[in-house]
Each structure stands twice: as C-alpha cells, then as structure tokens.
Design a protein around this motif. Structure first.
Motif, short mmCIF file in Angstrom:
data_model
loop_
_atom_site.label_atom_id
_atom_site.label_comp_id
_atom_site.label_asym_id
_atom_site.label_seq_id
_atom_site.Cartn_x
_atom_site.Cartn_y
_atom_site.Cartn_z
N LEU A 116 33.48 11.98 8.01
CA LEU A 116 34.09 11.57 6.75
C LEU A 116 35.32 12.42 6.44
O LEU A 116 35.33 13.63 6.66
N TYR A 166 36.30 8.31 3.36
CA TYR A 166 36.33 7.18 4.29
C TYR A 166 35.96 7.68 5.68
O TYR A 166 35.99 8.89 5.96
N ALA A 167 35.60 6.76 6.54
CA ALA A 167 35.18 7.11 7.89
C ALA A 167 36.40 7.28 8.79
O ALA A 167 37.25 6.40 8.87
N HIS A 228 29.52 3.28 3.77
CA HIS A 228 30.77 4.00 4.00
C HIS A 228 31.96 3.08 3.78
O HIS A 228 31.85 1.85 3.83
#
Length: 365
Positions: A116, A166-167, A228
């Motif tokens: 992340l 965010y990923a 996510h």
C-alpha cells in the motif's frame, strides 16, 4: 495469461449478479445482491476454500520461513463473509515500506502481490459542515464560510489535504526477495500465475462488489478483494471534503434552528428502539433553515410512536413526551413558516432540552 478478458468476465458473472442491487437513488441494496444464485455460489465457494488443506499448509510454511511477520487476513472465510481470495501480509522488520500483501484467488487461477502507498491530494472544501450541538450531530448543507450561518469563518479550512491509500505493484528492493520466495510457493501450491495490473484493473460492467457501483468495479475487486483501491487516485476522483466547526462559531439564527431541530428529534429518538439500542448512528441533515413541513412530518411520526411506545424510556415518560409534542404542535400551527423560528418556539425547545438530559448510553445518537 490463461484466460482472455472475456473469459475472466465470464468467471466473474458466475459469482456476481448482473444488473442487480441498484436503488432508484443511485445507492446499493446489498440484500438484493445476497438473494441471488450467484451470491449463494460465491458464499459456498468461500466456505469450501476455507477447508482447503493446501492453503493451511502453505501458511505454515510461510510462517516458518518468516517467523513473526505473517498476518492471516482470511480468518473470515469459514463464515462465507467476503472476498474471492486468500489474503495475508508479510511485515518485514527492516523494511521502510508497508507490509506486503498477497492475494490468491480461489475463483480463478491467479494471484497478486502488492504493497500500500498513500497519496495526499489537496481539495477545496465543499459547501457542507458538521457541528455537534445539544448532543446531536448536524450536517449543514451550507458553506462553512457563509456569514449567515457561521459567525467566524476560518479561512484555513478552505482547502484540506486528503490522504488516500492505494495498491502499488512496484515493491521496494528490500521487499522483492521475500515476494519472490512466496510467489514461487504460491505458484507451486496452487498452479496459478500472477495477474498483471493491466488486466486486473479492467472495469467490470453491470455488477456491484461491496459498496462499489457499476462502472467502478474492477476484475481485482471481484476475483480477489474489494478492500483496496487498485488504481492510484487522481484529484478529479477524490470527493471534496467537508469540515467541522465549533458550535460557538454558529450565528444566532442557526443556533435557533438547530435548537428546535434538536428538541424535535430528541423526542422522536427517545421513542425509536433502533436508536435506543445503539445499533445505529443517527445525524440530522439540514440546510440551516427551519421548514414547517419537516417539523410537521416529524411530529406525525412522533404521534404514531406515542400510541404504543416500544422503548423503556418512552414508556416511562409517555405523558411528558405527549405534553412536549402538544406544545410543539401548537407552536408550529401558529407559525406562518417564514423566516427564523419564533422566539417562543426556541424558548420551548431550550426548556425541553434542559429538562431532558441525554442518557450516558443508549439515548445518544
């Protein structure tokens, strides 16, 4: 890739109903989605996946290889709760980054690895502010810089930095050896391959996942997890933030309106089991102006609730609540509905709130 985009969409549609769950106001009716054959199939698959010894054996191997670093995020699977994958993280003690996430889909033969990241976006605040007043939380749909409602506007609140995680699929150098070791184990155990972001972030039309609306849902949300954000947010996509103001900064006219509303809804909430039980959180939304029709509707609901009170406090104080409702009805009936609430109405509301203290527990919304 073992599957084309169309084939992956076909897999998704086995577990997520198409065109189901949208309400007229643009929200999501989760129960409608749950009452489908597709969702029942998804729940059964989750429960079955929780029993797969390959998953448990792999976790034990990884825990032995990385002692004290593994966190299992799939303990909910035996209930059929959520996700389309096994999930776990590895928190490397000497890494400067966030833990590494691993997701192994049991709906399709793929896995993903990411960490992340957080991006900060500065946005101008919207015309909405929240205020705690008389033990009630109000959302006021007005600009927090409107002198008609806020007496001392704070210019520092005109914009705010919003942090959004965010990923990211680009791991730090110190994370890569761990990710490679575990990826090999995943591939050997489940015979799957890594799904690249250019495939996983493809939008899936006509389905909802969690609270995501059609047009927002991606393959990753359906085949792995909707917990996510899979694409780095852009400023345009981020909603404008609201702000909180102190009650002492409200104008006298807004104080008068919120005082009447607080008293009105305090009567109603005292009679509502869902509020008294503490199972839900209630706020009052207003445009900062008292509307005769709104109070009249609230009084009609109060009258129905008073016919046969269902809460202990409502039963015990039925006479007092009936008297308060009658007083408010008379004040509303004599008001033409124009301008600020009459002084007599505000005085009644202040007296009621002063003699009707909030319980330490259930009576608070």
């Amino acid at each position: 890739m073992k599957h084309s985009i169309d084939e992956l969409l076909g897999i998704v549609y086995r577990y997520y109903p198409r065109g189901v769950g949208l309400t007229k106001d643009g929200g999501i009716d989760v129960q409608l989605c749950k009452n489908t054959e597709e969702h029942a199939r998804l729940v059964a698959t989750r429960i079955q996946a929780s029993k797969d010894e390959r998953w448990h054996s792999m976790l034990r191997r990884i825990a032995e290889r990385f002692p004290g670093m593994l966190m299992n995020h799939s303990l909910h699977l035996p209930t059929g709760g959520w996700d389309g994958c096994y999930s776990f993280t590895i928190d490397l003690p000497r890494s400067t980054g966030e833990p590494i996430w691993f997701h192994v889909s049991f709906l399709a033969p793929y896995y993903i690895v990411h960490s992340l990241r957080t991006v900060e976006i500065v946005k101008q605040t919207k015309d909405l502010f929240a205020v705690e007043f008389r033990d009630v939380r109000f959302l006021v749909h007005r600009s927090p810089f409107d002198p008609g409602f806020v007496s001392r506007p704070d210019d520092s609140l005109r914009s705010a930095a919003i942090g959004k995680s965010y990923a990211s699929f680009e791991l730090l150098p110190e994370q890569q050896p761990c990710a490679e070791w575990i990826s090999r184990d995943i591939e050997t155990t489940f015979g799957c391959e890594r799904m690249p972001p250019e495939i996983g972030t493809v939008l899936v039309p006509d389905v909802t996942a969690g609270l995501g609306l059609p047009g927002e849902i991606r393959l990753y949300d359906c085949l792995f997890s909707d917990q996510h954000t899979w694409v780095k947010p852009s400023p345009r996509e981020m909603p404008a933030p609201g702000v909180n103001i102190e009650a002492s900064n409200m104008t006298d006219s807004l104080v008068a309106v919120l005082t009447v509303l607080a008293a009105t809804y305090r009567i109603a909430w005292t009679l509502m089991p869902e509020v008294q039980s503490g199972s839900s959180y209630w706020v009052v939304t207003t445009d900062g102006v008292l509307h005769k029709e709104e109070v009249t509707k609230a009084l009609a609901k109060i009258r129905l609730l008073l016919e046969s009170p269902k809460t202990p406090r409502g039963i015990a104080a039925k006479r007092e609540l009936e008297a308060a409702a009658r007083e408010l009805e008379a004040l509303i009936a004599s008001w033409d509905g124009e301008g600020e609430p009459p002084a007599a109405m505000v005085a009644w509301a202040s007296r009621f709130l002063a003699t009707w203290p909030v319980d330490s527990g259930a009576d608070r919304p």
